[in-house]
Design an enzyme around this catalytic site. Structure first.
Site, PDB file in Angstrom:
ATOM      1  CE  LYS A  78      -9.681  -6.561   6.326  1.00  0.00           C
ATOM      2  NZ  LYS A  78      -9.456  -7.362   7.549  1.00  0.00           N
ATOM      3  CB  SER A 147     -12.879  -7.687   8.884  1.00  0.00           C
ATOM      4  OG  SER A 147     -11.480  -7.805   9.117  1.00  0.00           O
ATOM      5  CB  SER A 171     -10.312 -10.314  10.414  1.00  0.00           C
ATOM      6  OG  SER A 171     -11.181  -9.607  11.263  1.00  0.00           O
TER       7      SER A 171
END
Length: 431
Positions: A78, A147, A171
């Protein structure tokens, strides 16, 4: 028809390499083929290298791969986690082109374990709610969640077998549910977060998006003590607390039906279930999480708020303004309330093997200008307990519906064992 190598789980891929039925390079090439084929539609990657250059580097390290636990297989990272070979831009124009001088701890540990990184996956802005470019692999017109949008999407469509994410509110669990993959969030504070962008330190936690519970357990163990031996010990439950989720916010009829399916399947396996709409100890948990997160985020991102405010998205700006308006006395009171919930939660779930609850309010909503609601994860993130989202159910439109299991703080191995049983017996997924 032979299974495409890109569709193997991490544990399956390692088993195939060990058995000699394929080579690591074959699996890597298959994943890169999948990226090239689907990336124009899914848009899971913020940065990825030239394929020829990447494979040249991979082959130069091939000798060391054979002695490593992960054999040179691919892991997505990420884009809030520092890597030395790619920019870490945190989903914001403020950090466009930002290069780190060292890997994040989680990246370094997996690199030592033999992982190779084919790029950085898309994150929402500062890991909050402003979406990036990623679409849902199951339907391009729907959100992948956030996210950890790119990480969930990349795993779901076979670009990588596993990817790192993070969770401060929902997330990891929410995009796992929307994209139909496993999403594991360990106990808060268990994994090192050096080199991972902070947002709200009371809640920031590493996340893992994978194809199976065994994959999540493997990455979890490698990051903690370097172990790569064995699968999680399957834990057959005797008693499960089944929560509707309505205490925390809206739940769709499709998700309600999914939870009823889970209840029926548990009964078939003679598991005692206690169904409830409410845990008294978790009243106001969503609002408490929201307020603590706002206060901490406003201090964590004080520099960006003060000097680059015009470059922040409206949702993040609103969060920071709420946090800026809060006083220390309220924040300390909220922390005391949270600490009380941690204590009473352990008492409330004593005698249960775990909690089963919706991983999200519904299947992925239509539209890519928002990432869905996090209220099904906020209560558990507030008290820092391990959570895992499991795929296997669908809504009437054939979109994934995730169910999450929630455990006790630092009883992560027990939760993984419970999840392995659910994966096989409740969702009929091969372990």
């Amino acid at each position: 028809m032979a299974q495409d190598l890109a569709d193997l789980s991490l544990v399956e891929a390692l088993g195939s390499i060990e058995a000699g039925t394929c080579q690591a390079g074959d699996i890597v090439e298959s994943c890169l083929d999948r990226i090239e084929a689907l990336e124009p539609r899914v848009r899971a990657w913020q940065h990825r290298p030239d394929r020829k250059a990447f494979m040249a580097g991979w082959r130069s390290r091939q000798a060391s791969h054979g002695q490593s636990p992960l054999k040179g297989l691919l892991v997505g990272v990420k884009d809030i986690m520092d890597t030395t070979e790619f920019p870490t831009e945190r989903g914001s124009s403020i950090y466009r082109g930002r290069m780190a001088t060292a890997d994040a701890s989680c990246v370094a540990l997996l690199r030592w374990a033999g992982a190779e990184f084919p790029g950085k996956t898309v994150t929402t802005e500062f890991a909050y709610f402003q979406p990036g470019q990623t679409t849902n692999p199951h339907r391009q017109t729907h959100t992948p969640g956030g996210s950890s949008s790119g990480s969930a999407a990349a795993v779901a469509c076979g670009m990588v077998p596993v990817a790192l994410g993070s969770q401060t509110a929902g997330s990891t669990i929410r995009p796992a549910s929307y994209c139909g993959v496993v999403g594991f969030v360990p106990s808060h504070g268990l994994h090192a977060l050096r080199g991972v962008m902070p947002l709200s330190p009371s809640f920031d936690t590493l996340g893992m998006l994978t194809r199976s519970v065994a994959d999540a357990a493997l990455i979890h163990r490698l990051l903690l003590d370097g172990r790569s031996d064995g699968r999680p010990d399957t834990c057959r439950p005797r008693r499960i607390l089944l929560m509707s989720g309505e205490q925390f916010g809206e739940v769709s009829p499709s998700m309600t039906s999914a939870m009823e399916t889970v209840a029926d399947r548990l009964k078939e396996h003679e598991v005692e279930i206690v169904q409830t709409d409410r845990l008294a100890c978790m009243d106001d948990a969503v609002a408490t999480h929201e307020r603590i997160m706002a206060f901490e985020a406003a201090r964590t991102l004080a520099s960006e708020y003060a000097s680059r405010r015009s470059e922040l998205g409206p949702q993040l700006l609103q969060l920071l303004e709420v946090g800026q308006a809060m006083g220390l006395e309220e924040y300390l009171h909220l922390l005391e309330r949270r600490d009380g919930m941690i204590r009473t939660y352990a008492e409330a779930v004593a005698g249960f093997d775990g909690i089963a609850a919706p991983a999200a309010p519904d299947a992925a909503p239509r539209g890519t200008d928002f990432t869905g609601s996090a209220h099904m994860s906020r209560p558990w993130q507030l008290i820092g307990v391990p959570q895992i989202a499991l795929p296997g159910l669908r809504d009437p439109n054939e979109m994934p519906l995730g169910v999450q299991l929630i455990g006790l703080t630092r009883q992560d191995e027990r939760l993984l064992g419970l999840a392995a049983w659910f994966e096989l017996k409740v969702f009929s997924v091969k372990a």
